[in-house]
Write a protein that holds these residues in place. Structure first.
Motif, mmCIF file in Angstrom:
data_model
loop_
_atom_site.group_PDB
_atom_site.id
_atom_site.type_symbol
_atom_site.label_atom_id
_atom_site.label_comp_id
_atom_site.label_asym_id
_atom_site.label_seq_id
_atom_site.Cartn_x
_atom_site.Cartn_y
_atom_site.Cartn_z
ATOM 1 N N GLU A 177 0.896 -0.999 -0.149
ATOM 2 C CA GLU A 177 -0.381 0.021 -0.377
ATOM 3 C C GLU A 177 0.822 1.783 -0.475
ATOM 4 O O GLU A 177 2.115 1.200 0.312
ATOM 5 C CB GLU A 177 -0.967 0.045 1.003
ATOM 6 N N LEU A 178 0.072 2.076 -0.080
ATOM 7 C CA LEU A 178 0.921 3.487 -0.164
ATOM 8 C C LEU A 178 1.800 4.059 1.210
ATOM 9 O O LEU A 178 2.736 4.561 1.001
ATOM 10 C CB LEU A 178 -0.146 4.337 -0.788
ATOM 11 N N GLY A 179 1.159 3.077 2.285
ATOM 12 C CA GLY A 179 1.577 3.243 3.762
ATOM 13 C C GLY A 179 0.847 5.336 4.021
ATOM 14 O O GLY A 179 1.852 5.527 5.078
ATOM 15 N N SER A 180 -0.212 5.376 3.449
ATOM 16 C CA SER A 180 -0.595 6.504 4.373
ATOM 17 C C SER A 180 -1.261 6.615 5.572
ATOM 18 O O SER A 180 -1.268 5.634 6.140
ATOM 19 C CB SER A 180 -2.114 7.635 3.597
ATOM 20 N N GLN A 181 -1.430 7.234 6.653
ATOM 21 C CA GLN A 181 -1.987 7.388 8.145
ATOM 22 C C GLN A 181 -2.891 6.711 7.600
ATOM 23 O O GLN A 181 -3.705 5.970 8.463
ATOM 24 C CB GLN A 181 -2.191 8.705 8.500
ATOM 25 N N VAL A 182 -4.054 7.069 6.826
ATOM 26 C CA VAL A 182 -5.014 6.347 6.392
ATOM 27 C C VAL A 182 -5.219 4.849 6.300
ATOM 28 O O VAL A 182 -6.071 3.902 7.624
ATOM 29 C CB VAL A 182 -5.784 7.393 5.908
ATOM 30 N N ASN A 183 -4.127 3.963 5.562
ATOM 31 C CA ASN A 183 -3.847 2.861 5.244
ATOM 32 C C ASN A 183 -3.819 2.349 6.358
ATOM 33 O O ASN A 183 -3.795 1.445 6.717
ATOM 34 C CB ASN A 183 -3.301 3.219 4.232
ATOM 35 N N ILE A 184 -2.939 2.642 7.508
ATOM 36 C CA ILE A 184 -2.364 1.979 7.809
ATOM 37 C C ILE A 184 -3.319 2.043 9.634
ATOM 38 O O ILE A 184 -3.121 1.405 10.863
ATOM 39 C CB ILE A 184 -0.722 2.450 8.492
ATOM 40 N N LEU A 185 -4.292 2.357 9.419
ATOM 41 C CA LEU A 185 -5.738 2.608 11.216
ATOM 42 C C LEU A 185 -6.811 1.852 10.500
ATOM 43 O O LEU A 185 -6.736 1.823 9.808
ATOM 44 C CB LEU A 185 -5.672 4.269 10.777
ATOM 45 N N ASP A 186 -6.984 1.141 11.821
ATOM 46 C CA ASP A 186 -8.134 0.193 11.271
ATOM 47 C C ASP A 186 -8.681 0.736 13.661
ATOM 48 O O ASP A 186 -8.476 -0.423 13.783
ATOM 49 C CB ASP A 186 -7.751 -1.170 11.600
ATOM 50 N N VAL A 187 -9.557 1.601 13.479
ATOM 51 C CA VAL A 187 -9.741 1.830 14.924
ATOM 52 C C VAL A 187 -11.479 1.576 14.795
ATOM 53 O O VAL A 187 -11.906 1.636 14.327
ATOM 54 C CB VAL A 187 -9.834 3.784 14.793
#
Length: 383
Positions: A177-187
């Motif tokens: 993945e692109l590794g952005s903040q959105v991609n690494i959070l699963d809240v």
């Protein structure tokens, strides 16, 4: 993973000869997100191991370690880092990839004066936020989230928050993945409805709240969405048939604790109790604000969602809350009677008094801005 320790901490670890790396070992980079500085210090007469990520300056804390804990410090460090990142809503696979690629923990001396100064600053900030250190927990859950939202800067760097920098650095561990903040959070989010119990009135608010938020967070969210003024004491209660009622209290001040019944209730601290510690085992929690007027709120877990943002959101509500200090339900009903009759002799005085006591009106966007401002740098220091 490289842990660069102060002399004081190395003296506690007692690393066998030959296992201690040099600070500039070619297999490890002090400028990598897999490198941390570590120190052992004393805060309020308690021993504390403070780790600071070399790049993000994000802190992790091990509190009151016993002598036997230093023999298993590698495992404690790994667990402490993983715990802190989970509390922030970092995806589990990202945490696993980060720890896996960081490899076995190796120790060295501290690297340079610049990083030592930054670590000392992290230690000072942990001391400043010592209210969020749980006396009963070795691996701390909330101090990282608190100190990680204190702004950092240096002559060479722009100002930043450690949590934002940590999330940015972890982006490369989101495989493919692109590794952005959105991609690494699963809240994990809880949709909660909070209703004030006033007979004859329908007054409620609906919010989305991360499950790792503490009950102190929830208190402040309730105060915000109802525009209470936080002048008075409060308490949470969770009741379930066949179990001891849980009371989730404001603090452990002796004057607060002396009126609590430890035999009848299971007493928890709101600073250290996560919403997920209570929900969904309990579908409802009661919140009392102002022990004089005794405003009872029923908090109901409606459903659980997942999102890629770590923040609370206001979804809507109905009804205007009673004015602060109006005098409980009877006073509120009298207030409503007078305000409904402009010819009443008390109308003008009551109207003038209510201007500073009643709920202000905010749009959905304004309410979320208010919640957003409180979820930034000092989110865990709401008072």
């Amino acid at each position: 993973m490289l842990i660069q320790c102060t002399k004081a901490l190395l003296g506690r670890i007692k690393i066998p000869s030959g296992e201690l790396l040099s600070p500039g070992d070619q297999d490890y980079s002090v400028d990598s997100v897999t490198a941390w500085h570590a120190n052992i210090t004393t805060i309020d007469r308690r021993k504390v191991v403070v780790l600071m990520n070399n790049v993000a300056r994000y802190p992790v804390v091990i509190y009151r370690p016993k002598p036997k804990d230093f023999s298993r410090l590698k495992g404690l460090i790994t667990d402490a880092i993983a715990t802190a990142l989970r509390m922030e809503g970092i995806r589990e696979d990202v945490i696993e990839n980060y720890l896996g690629e960081a490899g076995e923990i190796r120790f060295s001396k501290t690297a340079n004066r610049r990083l030592i100064a930054r670590m000392n600053n992290a230690v000072r900030e942990v001391g400043f936020m010592a209210e969020h250190l749980d006396e009963d927990t070795l691996i701390q859950r909330y101090i990282s989230m608190s100190v990680g939202r204190l702004i950092q800067s240096s002559p060479a760097d722009e100002a930043f928050y450690p949590i934002e920098k940590m999330i940015e650095c972890l982006g490369k561990y989101a495989k493919g993945e692109l590794g952005s903040q959105v991609n690494i959070l699963d809240v994990e989010l809880y949709q909660l409805t909070i209703q004030i119990k006033v007979e004859g009135f329908d007054i409620w608010r609906r919010v989305l709240v991360p499950s790792t938020f503490s009950f102190r967070h929830l208190h402040n969210i309730i105060q915000t969405v109802f525009d209470w003024q936080d002048y008075h004491l409060h308490i949470f209660e969770a009741k379930k048939k066949g179990t001891k009622t849980k009371q989730i209290v404001m603090n452990d001040d002796p004057e607060t604790l002396e009126w609590l019944d430890f035999d009848q209730y299971d007493i928890l601290q709101e600073r250290f109790t996560a919403l997920k510690d209570i929900f969904p085992s309990y579908r409802q929690v009661h919140y009392e604000y102002d022990f004089g007027d005794s405003w009872q709120h029923i908090i109901t877990l409606e459903k659980t969602e997942r999102a890629n943002e770590f923040r609370a959101s206001y979804l809507g509500g109905k009804g205007e809350r009673p004015p602060e200090d109006v005098g409980s339900t009877d006073g509120y009903q009298e207030y409503m009677r007078i305000m409904a009759d402009p010819t009443d002799p008390e109308y003008e005085n009551m109207k003038m008094w209510a201007e500073s006591q009643k709920e202000r009106q905010f749009s959905l966007e304004e309410m979320n801005l208010r919640l957003g401002r409180k979820s930034q740098a000092h989110y865990f220091y709401w008072r």
